[in-house]
Design a protein around this motif. Sequence first.
Motif, PDB file in Angstrom:
ATOM      1  N   LYS A  19     -14.191   4.939 -11.119  1.00 52.95           N
ATOM      2  CA  LYS A  19     -14.835   3.626 -11.094  1.00 52.95           C
ATOM      3  C   LYS A  19     -14.139   2.774 -10.029  1.00 52.95           C
ATOM      4  O   LYS A  19     -12.918   2.669 -10.016  1.00 52.95           O
ATOM      5  N   MET A  20     -14.931   2.197  -9.147  1.00 54.38           N
ATOM      6  CA  MET A  20     -14.391   1.393  -8.061  1.00 54.38           C
ATOM      7  C   MET A  20     -14.489  -0.093  -8.415  1.00 54.38           C
ATOM      8  O   MET A  20     -15.481  -0.530  -8.997  1.00 54.38           O
ATOM      9  N   VAL A  21     -13.448  -0.840  -8.091  1.00 54.03           N
ATOM     10  CA  VAL A  21     -13.384  -2.273  -8.373  1.00 54.03           C
ATOM     11  C   VAL A  21     -12.906  -2.994  -7.117  1.00 54.03           C
ATOM     12  O   VAL A  21     -12.521  -2.367  -6.133  1.00 54.03           O
ATOM     13  N   PHE A  22     -12.903  -4.310  -7.165  1.00 52.44           N
ATOM     14  CA  PHE A  22     -12.523  -5.127  -6.019  1.00 52.44           C
ATOM     15  C   PHE A  22     -11.279  -5.942  -6.356  1.00 52.44           C
ATOM     16  O   PHE A  22     -11.178  -6.487  -7.462  1.00 52.44           O
ATOM     17  N   VAL A  23     -10.358  -6.001  -5.408  1.00 50.40           N
ATOM     18  CA  VAL A  23      -9.140  -6.792  -5.589  1.00 50.40           C
ATOM     19  C   VAL A  23      -8.884  -7.620  -4.339  1.00 50.40           C
ATOM     20  O   VAL A  23      -9.241  -7.228  -3.231  1.00 50.40           O
ATOM     21  N   CYS A  24      -8.252  -8.749  -4.546  1.00 50.62           N
ATOM     22  CA  CYS A  24      -7.804  -9.592  -3.439  1.00 50.62           C
ATOM     23  C   CYS A  24      -6.399  -9.122  -3.074  1.00 50.62           C
ATOM     24  O   CYS A  24      -5.528  -9.019  -3.929  1.00 50.62           O
ATOM     25  N   VAL A  25      -6.198  -8.807  -1.800  1.00 53.41           N
ATOM     26  CA  VAL A  25      -4.885  -8.337  -1.345  1.00 53.41           C
ATOM     27  C   VAL A  25      -4.034  -9.571  -1.052  1.00 53.41           C
ATOM     28  O   VAL A  25      -3.862  -9.977   0.083  1.00 53.41           O
ATOM     29  N   SER A  26      -3.538 -10.160  -2.112  1.00 52.35           N
ATOM     30  CA  SER A  26      -2.730 -11.370  -2.030  1.00 52.35           C
ATOM     31  C   SER A  26      -1.494 -11.160  -2.910  1.00 52.35           C
ATOM     32  O   SER A  26      -1.586 -10.519  -3.961  1.00 52.35           O
ATOM     33  N   PRO A  27      -0.350 -11.689  -2.507  1.00 54.19           N
ATOM     34  CA  PRO A  27       0.858 -11.505  -3.325  1.00 54.19           C
ATOM     35  C   PRO A  27       0.716 -12.035  -4.756  1.00 54.19           C
ATOM     36  O   PRO A  27       1.314 -11.504  -5.669  1.00 54.19           O
ATOM     37  N   GLY A  28      -0.116 -13.038  -4.956  1.00 55.93           N
ATOM     38  CA  GLY A  28      -0.262 -13.627  -6.280  1.00 55.93           C
ATOM     39  C   GLY A  28      -1.453 -13.147  -7.084  1.00 55.93           C
ATOM     40  O   GLY A  28      -1.658 -13.579  -8.220  1.00 55.93           O
ATOM     41  N   VAL A  49     -10.497  -5.835  -1.027  1.00 54.06           N
ATOM     42  CA  VAL A  49     -10.646  -4.400  -0.822  1.00 54.06           C
ATOM     43  C   VAL A  49     -11.204  -3.731  -2.075  1.00 54.06           C
ATOM     44  O   VAL A  49     -11.065  -4.250  -3.184  1.00 54.06           O
ATOM     45  N   LYS A  50     -11.810  -2.588  -1.868  1.00 53.17           N
ATOM     46  CA  LYS A  50     -12.378  -1.789  -2.948  1.00 53.17           C
ATOM     47  C   LYS A  50     -11.387  -0.667  -3.262  1.00 53.17           C
ATOM     48  O   LYS A  50     -10.981   0.073  -2.354  1.00 53.17           O
ATOM     49  N   VAL A  51     -10.972  -0.564  -4.530  1.00 58.75           N
ATOM     50  CA  VAL A  51     -10.017   0.455  -4.952  1.00 58.75           C
ATOM     51  C   VAL A  51     -10.478   1.079  -6.262  1.00 58.75           C
ATOM     52  O   VAL A  51     -11.364   0.544  -6.939  1.00 58.75           O
ATOM     53  N   LYS A  52      -9.854   2.179  -6.641  1.00 58.37           N
ATOM     54  CA  LYS A  52     -10.138   2.783  -7.936  1.00 58.37           C
ATOM     55  C   LYS A  52      -9.608   1.864  -9.032  1.00 58.37           C
ATOM     56  O   LYS A  52      -8.548   1.249  -8.879  1.00 58.37           O
ATOM     57  N   GLU A  53     -10.342   1.787 -10.144  1.00 58.75           N
ATOM     58  CA  GLU A  53      -9.918   0.938 -11.252  1.00 58.75           C
ATOM     59  C   GLU A  53      -8.531   1.347 -11.743  1.00 58.75           C
ATOM     60  O   GLU A  53      -7.699   0.491 -12.041  1.00 58.75           O
ATOM     61  N   GLU A  54      -8.267   2.633 -11.816  1.00 53.41           N
ATOM     62  CA  GLU A  54      -6.956   3.094 -12.291  1.00 53.41           C
ATOM     63  C   GLU A  54      -5.827   2.644 -11.356  1.00 53.41           C
ATOM     64  O   GLU A  54      -4.720   2.354 -11.805  1.00 53.41           O
ATOM     65  N   THR A  55      -6.111   2.528 -10.070  1.00 48.78           N
ATOM     66  CA  THR A  55      -5.115   2.039  -9.115  1.00 48.78           C
ATOM     67  C   THR A  55      -4.833   0.561  -9.356  1.00 48.78           C
ATOM     68  O   THR A  55      -3.678   0.128  -9.349  1.00 48.78           O
ATOM     69  N   ALA A  56      -5.891  -0.213  -9.579  1.00 53.54           N
ATOM     70  CA  ALA A  56      -5.724  -1.645  -9.853  1.00 53.54           C
ATOM     71  C   ALA A  56      -4.907  -1.850 -11.130  1.00 53.54           C
ATOM     72  O   ALA A  56      -3.998  -2.685 -11.167  1.00 53.54           O
ATOM     73  N   LYS A  57      -5.207  -1.075 -12.155  1.00 57.66           N
ATOM     74  CA  LYS A  57      -4.457  -1.184 -13.415  1.00 57.66           C
ATOM     75  C   LYS A  57      -3.009  -0.767 -13.231  1.00 57.66           C
ATOM     76  O   LYS A  57      -2.099  -1.390 -13.778  1.00 57.66           O
ATOM     77  N   ALA A  58      -2.772   0.292 -12.443  1.00 61.20           N
ATOM     78  CA  ALA A  58      -1.410   0.757 -12.185  1.00 61.20           C
ATOM     79  C   ALA A  58      -0.604  -0.307 -11.438  1.00 61.20           C
ATOM     80  O   ALA A  58       0.618  -0.377 -11.578  1.00 61.20           O
TER      81      ALA A  58
END
Length: 68
Positions: A19-28, A49-58
């Motif tokens: 599952k792909m999700v979106f994250v803001c590449v910001s320190p906060g 950026v678009k990343v795997k959900e498991e990566t965002a959770k990790a």
Amino acid sequence: MNSTILLTIAIFYQFTAPKMVFVCVSPGAKRYHLNDKCRGLSNCTYRIVKVKEETAKADGKTLCHWEK
């Protein structure tokens, strides 16, 4: 191809594809988003950026409260 086989393949892919999700590449940044148009991303002044959900959770990110 038989429509039953195509449906089976589609269902299998849905449950095995990451599952792909979106994250803001910001320190906060602390959240991940299911939709790139989420209003929680509107404050991002960095790159999205678009990343795997498991990566965002990790990385310690949790689901945006607007999308729960």
